[in-house]
Design an enzyme around this catalytic site. Structure first.
Site, mmCIF file in Angstrom:
data_model
loop_
_atom_site.group_PDB
_atom_site.id
_atom_site.type_symbol
_atom_site.label_atom_id
_atom_site.label_comp_id
_atom_site.label_asym_id
_atom_site.label_seq_id
_atom_site.Cartn_x
_atom_site.Cartn_y
_atom_site.Cartn_z
ATOM 1 N N CYS A 173 0.837 -1.189 0.000
ATOM 2 C CA CYS A 173 0.000 0.000 0.000
ATOM 3 C C CYS A 173 0.876 1.245 0.000
ATOM 4 O O CYS A 173 2.093 1.170 0.032
ATOM 5 C CB CYS A 173 -0.901 0.018 1.223
ATOM 6 N N CYS A 192 3.481 1.711 2.845
ATOM 7 C CA CYS A 192 4.766 1.042 2.671
ATOM 8 C C CYS A 192 5.690 1.932 1.852
ATOM 9 O O CYS A 192 6.880 2.050 2.133
ATOM 10 C CB CYS A 192 4.603 -0.271 1.927
ATOM 11 N N ASP A 196 2.271 -33.756 -11.380
ATOM 12 C CA ASP A 196 3.461 -34.291 -10.745
ATOM 13 C C ASP A 196 3.136 -34.322 -9.247
ATOM 14 O O ASP A 196 2.242 -33.616 -8.795
ATOM 15 C CB ASP A 196 4.628 -33.348 -11.055
#
Lengths: 55, 764
Positions: free
Chosen positions: B45, B48, B453
């Site tokens: 955001c 940050c 796998d």
């Protein structure tokens, strides 16, 4: 209708100005981070003027 | 994972910490400064962004720090004289955003330039289209009222003045692509587009010279604008995907510690490692290169390479592969090229074979173009001949024939598929699925069989604590604190399971056996059964409950030992996803390189009847060929080096972000996060997208079926052309947007999968 002879080129000239503005902003990376720019506008830690705009 | 700075007597502590070769990670800037680009974990955001920029700017020597919120990267420009860049990484970690530097040599950023170019063309076409449309509207309304011939000519001349340079600039992407196709003696959608635009422009210029009532400048430009818009959005989506993939690759921290002639250690990007270099692999690290062990003995977990979950012992002279996980010992590895006869050379040969066998599947859009061009062009030719036959002057007949070509210029058709692809790729992106191949969506939609796998795909790639419920929580917490003293992968997994963060003081490690420390006057020991003096009989109960797990023991003083079973567990939503796939009518199969009991256990838990164990890469391909011969379209989901050839051979393939590089490169899409749900989501989105593509093609055909007769009869005016072409483009685009209703990501989940995906093996 002679006025058109001036008005149409003037209109085109204004349009070209807009296009030039777009090209300038593109060249200077104004569209690189659209999310960040929106928030940067409301942050005020660049008040002591260390030139936070543009790269 | 990274808090291993406690003073331990492990062999790693005997070696000095490696220094990073920063010139390999940075590029030069003006004034002797260096530019460093970082991929950052956890930017979510605007807050940050503020934290990081403020945090970095306080460090002496940093000239500028700028966060790109869209791509979650940080560009730092610093003065190499005043600052060692390690400080930047330390600082990032201290403020809570661990970062990894990009390797400039590994950049593949061609996409940004292409999307910028398209944006420029779009700007020019938009400018031209708007201005010409303005004048065209005046002419159209003038034509039905009292416009003078001089005024009309003036408007036409001005339109030509704007339109000719604009088209010459903005249509270049189409002309270039059409030319390239013609040189290859093929037809793509750009050929009819280029012809249509060129003819519209030529006819308009002729009409202007002959003082005609109509010109098609506006149609040509509007057409270009819409097509460019579609193409730009498509390119932009691909660019975002490529950027995200690059960030994720960087966060995996693919660096290697190179050992110099004099024994100095430098950390360099893998791209800088050459054949013959000696590389140090520390305990708990992933081997970054293929090579031969020169010094050291260790256990290697090869699950990412062969699917085998039991660790293998390696010593001097043994070959190790990139992607394997080192156990307890330091290894010095001499880098070898992919020599004849090694596993890697064999895998590469199989991939190349599989890819060349698969070439030649044709994309839906190209098929449409191939059918479309001859029909339209012969319709135009017939129109010309027809009008000549009924006695019209050839000049007029030609104008009508050109009008047919202009109005059928495949605007809607050219947008029909890309528009859906853009929306579908966006949907997938938000659900944590990154597309590698442009036509992946079309191929995904056709899938009726899904082959998984096992190791790393159905199960989690890292070992997990399997018997947490039967272990007392306080003992687990103490074991976790002790486990922090070791880099062994099992110890790390235990520490993570215990959520431990505070290691005991003075932990001593006996390489290959275990760790011990003093706590409250008791000796705590954690390690192999022998290290903790546990008899085999005592371990039998736990071993029977978890036959494929690795056991480690924990003993506190003289009390009875505890046993931890660590092993690969199924991904949390594996059963649910398999059920969902079956419900969608897909057959499900497991093909694994692991031992039979381990695969059988997973197949039973997931209720999959069709499974094979101990399958090597060649046998995996053979199985896919058999399925193909039965007429099935196979989606292969796998992560290992051994899966890479079958990923390339399958009709379409997916690989988790934790997979081996080579597997990711061979697959059509990569999905993020710890969950398996993206496989089902990808299938659902692709099927919905395929349905919308067909609808859009039908709309485009109906449009042409209506427009062509009008044009053939000679009733097309520029106004009708503009309305019909823009109208059909809009309908097709709006129809594509209906895909947004499918697979809406839960907002929070999308964020966490997009940011916190890879469990990186960051060396401390």
């Amino acid at each position: 209708m002679n006025v058109l002879v001036y008005l149409v080129p003037v209109a085109l000239g204004l349009g070209l100005l807009g296009l030039a503005g777009f090209m300038w902003s593109l060249k200077h990376g104004q569209y690189d981070d659209l999310d960040g720019a929106a928030w940067r506008a409301i942050q005020d830690d660049d008040i002591d003027g260390d030139g936070d705009g543009g790269d | 994972m990274t808090s291993l700075s406690a003073p331990l007597a492990s062999p790693a502590a005997d070696l000095p910490p490696p220094e990073r070769d920063w010139t390999a990670y940075t590029t030069a800037e003006d004034g002797g400064r260096r530019r460093l680009e970082l991929a950052v974990e956890g930017i979510t955001c605007a807050a940050c962004m503020g934290d990081i920029e403020r945090g970095l700017k306080r460090v002496q020597g940093i000239a500028s720090a700028r966060v790109n919120l869209a791509s979650r990267r940080v560009v730092v420009v610093y003065d190499p004289g005043a600052l060692v860049p390690d400080r930047i990484l330390d600082r990032m970690k201290a403020i809570g955003y661990p970062a990894q530097p990009f390797d400039p040599a590994a950049r593949r950023d061609g996409r940004s330039a292409e999307s910028k170019r398209l944006l420029k063309c779009l700007g020019v076409a938009g400018f031209g289209g708007m201005n010409v449309m303005l004048m065209s509207v005046s002419v159209w309304s003038g034509n039905v009222t009292d416009i003078t011939a001089e005024t009309r000519d003036f408007f036409h001349w001005m339109s030509a003045l704007v339109a000719i340079p604009c088209v010459a600039y903005a249509a270049r992407p189409f002309y270039e692509s059409a030319l390239a196709a013609i040189r290859r003696r093929a037809v793509n959608m750009d050929v009819p587009i280029s012809i249509g635009i060129t003819l519209a422009m030529a006819l308009s210029v002729v009409n202007t010279l002959t003082h005609a009532h109509e010109a098609y400048f506006d149609s040509a430009l509007m057409l270009l604008f819409f097509l460019l818009l579609g193409r730009f959005l498509d390119e932009n989506m691909r660019r975002r995907t490529a950027v995200e993939a690059e960030t994720l690759a960087t966060l995996r921290a693919d660096s290697a510690v190179r050992m110099g002639e004099d024994g100095t250690l430098t950390e360099v990007p893998v791209s800088r490692i050459r054949v013959g270099d000696r590389v140090l692999v520390r305990p708990g690290e992933r081997v970054a290169v293929d090579g031969i062990v020169r010094v050291g003995t260790s256990e290697i977990d090869t699950s990412l390479v062969t699917g085998e979950t039991t660790p293998a012992t390696v010593r001097r002279g043994d070959m190790v592969h990139a992607g394997t996980l080192n156990g307890f010992g330091n290894l010095t590895v001499e880098v070898t090229a992919a020599a004849e006869g090694t596993l890697v050379a064999e895998i590469e040969r199989l991939i190349a074979e599989a890819q060349s066998a698969k070439a030649g599947t044709m994309r839906l859009a190209d098929r449409a173009a191939k059918a479309y061009a001859p029909i339209v062009h012969s319709a135009a030719a017939l129109t010309f001949l027809g009008w000549m036959a009924v006695g019209v002057h050839w000049n007029e007949a030609l104008v009508i024939a050109i009008a047919v070509l202009i109005i059928t210029c495949p605007c809607a058709l050219a947008l029909a598929i890309p528009a859906v692809q853009v929306v579908a790729a966006g949907r997938l992106f938000r659900n944590g699925i990154l597309l590698n191949a442009g036509d992946g969506i079309e191929r995904l939609a056709a899938v009726d069989t899904v082959v998984f796998d096992k190791t790393g795909t159905l199960t989690s790639p890292e070992p997990r604590l399997l018997n947490a419920a039967s272990v007392p929580a306080d003992a687990l917490a103490r074991a976790g604190r002790l486990a922090l003293g070791s880099r062994h992968p099992l110890a790390r997994a235990l520490a993570k399971a215990a959520d431990a963060s505070d290691p005991f003081d003075a932990i001593r490690e006996t390489a290959g056996e275990g760790v011990h420390a003093m706590h409250d006057g008791e000796t705590l020991r954690l390690g192999s059964l022998a290290f903790c003096a546990v008899e085999d009989d005592d371990a039998a109960e736990v071993r029977d409950a978890h036959p494929s797990a690795s056991l480690i023991a924990f003993r506190e003083g003289s009390r009875a030992p505890l046993l931890f079973a660590l092993g690969q567990s199924l991904k949390s939503d594996a059963a649910e996803t398999i059920a969902r796939l079956k419900q969608r009518g897909c057959a499900v199969e497991i093909l694994s390189g692991d031992r039979t009991p381990a695969v059988a256990e997973v197949a039973r838990a997931l209720d999959v009847a069709e499974w094979r164990a101990e399958v090597d890469p060649t046998a995996k391909i053979a199985r896919l060929e058999t399925l193909k011969a039965e007429g099935r379209r196979v989606l292969m989901v796998g992560d290992g080096l051994n899966d890479a050839p079958s990923l390339a051979a399958a009709h379409v393939s997916l690989s988790p972000v934790t997979g081996a590089h080579i597997a990711q490169a061979a697959s059509d899409a990569v999905f993020l996060g710890e969950r398996l749900a993206p496989v089902a989501v990808a299938l659902e989105v692709a099927r919905a997208a395929r349905r919308l593509m067909s609808e859009n093609l039908a709309i485009a055909v109906v449009y042409n079926a209506l427009a062509v007769p009008i044009a053939v009869l000679g009733y097309v005016t520029p106004l009708i052309a503009a309305l019909a072409m823009s109208g059909s483009s809009l309908i097709v685009t709006v129809n594509a947007l209906r895909l947004r209703r499918v697979a809406k990501p839960p907002a929070a989940a999308a964020r966490s999968t997009a940011s916190g995906a890879p469990a990186t093996e960051t060396p401390a």
